[in-house]
Design an enzyme around this catalytic site. Structure first.
Site, mmCIF file in Angstrom:
data_model
loop_
_atom_site.group_PDB
_atom_site.id
_atom_site.type_symbol
_atom_site.label_atom_id
_atom_site.label_comp_id
_atom_site.label_asym_id
_atom_site.label_seq_id
_atom_site.Cartn_x
_atom_site.Cartn_y
_atom_site.Cartn_z
ATOM 1 N N TYR A 80 -3.181 0.410 10.091
ATOM 2 C CA TYR A 80 -3.071 -0.003 8.681
ATOM 3 C C TYR A 80 -1.664 0.299 8.159
ATOM 4 O O TYR A 80 -1.059 -0.522 7.470
ATOM 5 C CB TYR A 80 -4.125 0.733 7.861
ATOM 6 C CG TYR A 80 -4.250 0.265 6.436
ATOM 7 C CD1 TYR A 80 -4.784 -0.981 6.130
ATOM 8 C CD2 TYR A 80 -3.842 1.074 5.375
ATOM 9 C CE1 TYR A 80 -4.911 -1.419 4.823
ATOM 10 C CE2 TYR A 80 -3.961 0.654 4.057
ATOM 11 C CZ TYR A 80 -4.491 -0.586 3.791
ATOM 12 O OH TYR A 80 -4.606 -1.016 2.489
ATOM 13 N N SER A 94 0.840 -1.197 0.000
ATOM 14 C CA SER A 94 0.000 0.000 0.000
ATOM 15 C C SER A 94 0.873 1.244 0.000
ATOM 16 O O SER A 94 2.047 1.189 0.378
ATOM 17 C CB SER A 94 -0.878 -0.005 1.259
ATOM 18 O OG SER A 94 -1.562 1.217 1.423
#
Length: 270
Positions: free
Chosen positions: A164, A151
Site C-alpha cells: 500500500y 495517503s
C-alpha cells in the site's frame, strides 16, 4: 456564479461504493454535480444512485472493476449515453488486502511478494486505468478536473503495509507527472491533483485501529499519538477539499497534494 459549484458537471467516482467514496459522491451531489457511482458492488451502487435521484439529484450506478479496462469502457459509454459528457473523475478505488500485510513477527526477508505486488497494482493501476478511460472523455469535453487519492502512507513509512505504501507513493509520482503532461498538452483546461486523507475509519481499517468493545488498538493509539488533533477524521471532513479541487475555484491548481490529516504528515512526534 459560485466558483465552488459543481452544477452542470458530470463526475465519475471510482470506489464509489466504499465509505470514503460514499462521502465523495455525496459531496459532488451537494455541490450540484451529477455523479457516476462506480464500483464492483452493484447493489450498493444502485441503492446510492436511487437515493440521490429520489432527492432530486442526478446519479447513475456503474458496475466495473477498476483493473478491467473493458468494463471501464462500458461504464464510460453508459455515462456518455445518459449525460453526454464527463467533466471530472475521482480515483477513490484502492485499499489494502490481508496478503499485502507483513506482521511484526514475520520474517522481513520472506514476505508475500505476490500479495505486496497485488496491493501495489490495485492502488497504482487502479488509478491509471480509469484515468486513461474517463480522462479521454474529459479531453473531448474540453475542460475538467481529475482527483487522485493519495495517503499518509506515501508521506511516511507506515509499518506492515508495504504494498500500500509503494502504491500510494507511485500515485503521488503519477499525479505530478501526469499533471505536467496535461498542462503541456491542454494548458489550464484539464488538471490533476491528489487528496491525501489522514486516518479515517473505514471497513478496511476499523479492526486494525479500534477494538470491538470500544477504544483504540495499539496501532490506533500510535496513530492518535502522531496526530496533533488527537482523533481520527470523519469522511465528511474530506468534502470541502474535494469539491474545491473539482470546481473552478481551484483552476490554477495542478499537481498538488492536499493533506486532510489533522496534522499527521507534518508532526515529528516530539
Amino acid at each position: 456564479m459560485d466558483q465552488f459549484s459543481l452544477s452542470g458537471k458530470v463526475i465519475v467516482v471510482t470506489g464509489g461504493t466504499g465509505i470514503l467514496g460514499g462521502a465523495f459522491v455525496d459531496a459532488i451531489v451537494e455541490a450540484g454535480g451529477t455523479v457516476g457511482i462506480l464500483g464492483r458492488q452493484a447493489q450498493v451502487a444502485e441503492e446510492r444512485a436511487a437515493a440521490i435521484t429520489a432527492k432530486g439529484g442526478e446519479a447513475i450506478a456503474l458496475v466495473a472493476d477498476v483493473m478491467n479496462q473493458e468494463q471501464l469502457e462500458q461504464a464510460k459509454e453508459k455515462v456518455l449515453a445518459a449525460f453526454g459528457k464527463i467533466d471530472g473523475l475521482v480515483n477513490a478505488a484502492g485499499g489494502n488486502m490481508p496478503d499485502g500485510v507483513l506482521q511484526p513477527d514475520e520474517d522481513v526477508f520472506s514476505m508475500n511478494m505476490d500479495g505486496m505486488r497485488k496491493v501495489m497494482d490495485l492502488n497504482l493501476w487502479g488509478t491509471l486505468l480509469p484515468t486513461q478511460v474517463f480522462g479521454k472523455a474529459i479531453s473531448q469535453t474540453g475542460k475538467g478536473s481529475i482527483v487522485n487519492i493519495s495517503s499518509m502512507n506515501s508521506k511516511r513509512a507506515i509499518t506492515k503495509v508495504l504494498g500500500y505504501n509503494m502504491g500510494k507513493a507511485a500515485v503521488d509520482c503519477y499525479t505530478q507527472w501526469f499533471a505536467v503532461e496535461l498542462g503541456k498538452r491542454y494548458g489550464d483546461k484539464i488538471r490533476m491533483n491528489a487528496l491525501a486523507p489522514g486516518f479515517f475509519l473505514t471497513e478496511q481499517n476499523r479492526n486494525l485501529l479500534t477494538k470491538p468493545e470500544g477504544g483504540y488498538t495499539e496501532r490506533g493509539e500510535l496513530v492518535i499519538r502522531q496526530t496533533p488533533f488527537k482523533r481520527f477524521g470523519s469522511p465528511d471532513e474530506l468534502k470541502g477539499a474535494l469539491v474545491w479541487l473539482l470546481s473552478d475555484a481551484s483552476q490554477f491548481v495542478t499537481g498538488a497534494m492536499i493533506c486532510v490529516d489533522g496534522g499527521f504528515s507534518i508532526f515529528g512526534g516530539v
